[in-house]
Motif scaffolding. Sequence first.
Motif, mmCIF file in Angstrom:
data_model
loop_
_atom_site.group_PDB
_atom_site.id
_atom_site.type_symbol
_atom_site.label_atom_id
_atom_site.label_comp_id
_atom_site.label_asym_id
_atom_site.label_seq_id
_atom_site.Cartn_x
_atom_site.Cartn_y
_atom_site.Cartn_z
ATOM 1 N N GLU A 131 0.846 -1.204 0.000
ATOM 2 C CA GLU A 131 0.000 0.000 0.000
ATOM 3 C C GLU A 131 0.874 1.244 0.000
ATOM 4 N N TYR B 243 -1.738 -0.866 -5.127
ATOM 5 C CA TYR B 243 -2.959 -1.244 -4.412
ATOM 6 C C TYR B 243 -3.492 -2.604 -4.833
ATOM 7 N N TRP C 5 -10.233 -0.479 2.087
ATOM 8 C CA TRP C 5 -9.340 0.653 1.866
ATOM 9 C C TRP C 5 -8.554 0.479 0.580
ATOM 10 N N TRP D 276 -8.581 3.598 -2.396
ATOM 11 C CA TRP D 276 -7.503 4.428 -2.948
ATOM 12 C C TRP D 276 -7.482 4.480 -4.461
#
Length: 186
Positions: A43, A48, A80, A84
């Motif tokens: 990350e 990602y 999450w 992103w």
Amino acid sequence: IYIRQGELKLASEYFEKSLISSRASKHPTLIASTLWDLAGIWENLGNYNKARHYSEESLKVYREIGDKQGIAQTTYGVGWMYFWPGDNDAGRPYIEEALKLAQELGNHYLIIYAKNSLALLKTYSAGDTITAYKESQKALALSREVDLTYGIAYSLLALGMIAFAAGEYDKSQQHFEENLALCTQI
């Protein structure tokens, strides 16, 4: 040490070796936590897809062993990892599940992060900055109540982002400046 020194590529190589050892040990908690650490590294490196892969695998292991704290943490992480890159619709159910689990477990840290993340999703997906701002204010209040500095910082950041999206630039700047001062202090 390599993570703290910003040598994330090197750290990932060591964690990959650790993952091989963890898998050989057949110790599920060790495997899940190593996968989770790798997700965090990737990350921070901005990959990602790879981070989500490790998060999802970690979540699978935590689900298999029934570790609710691990499930809550990694469920949030998977959500999450969708957020992103901008796939908000795919990430939302994970973050909602994480919030529910965090509330059941009394995990204030995760409650605060999930509430703020959901507020940001409302802002960027639905354009509902009014509800989002109220939700982040609740997260900020909880952060202060339980004296969770990182929660305060994230809440201020979320509030700044929401205010900016709403075109309230003075309010946004105020939140960003508070966040910056707190992060500098930390």
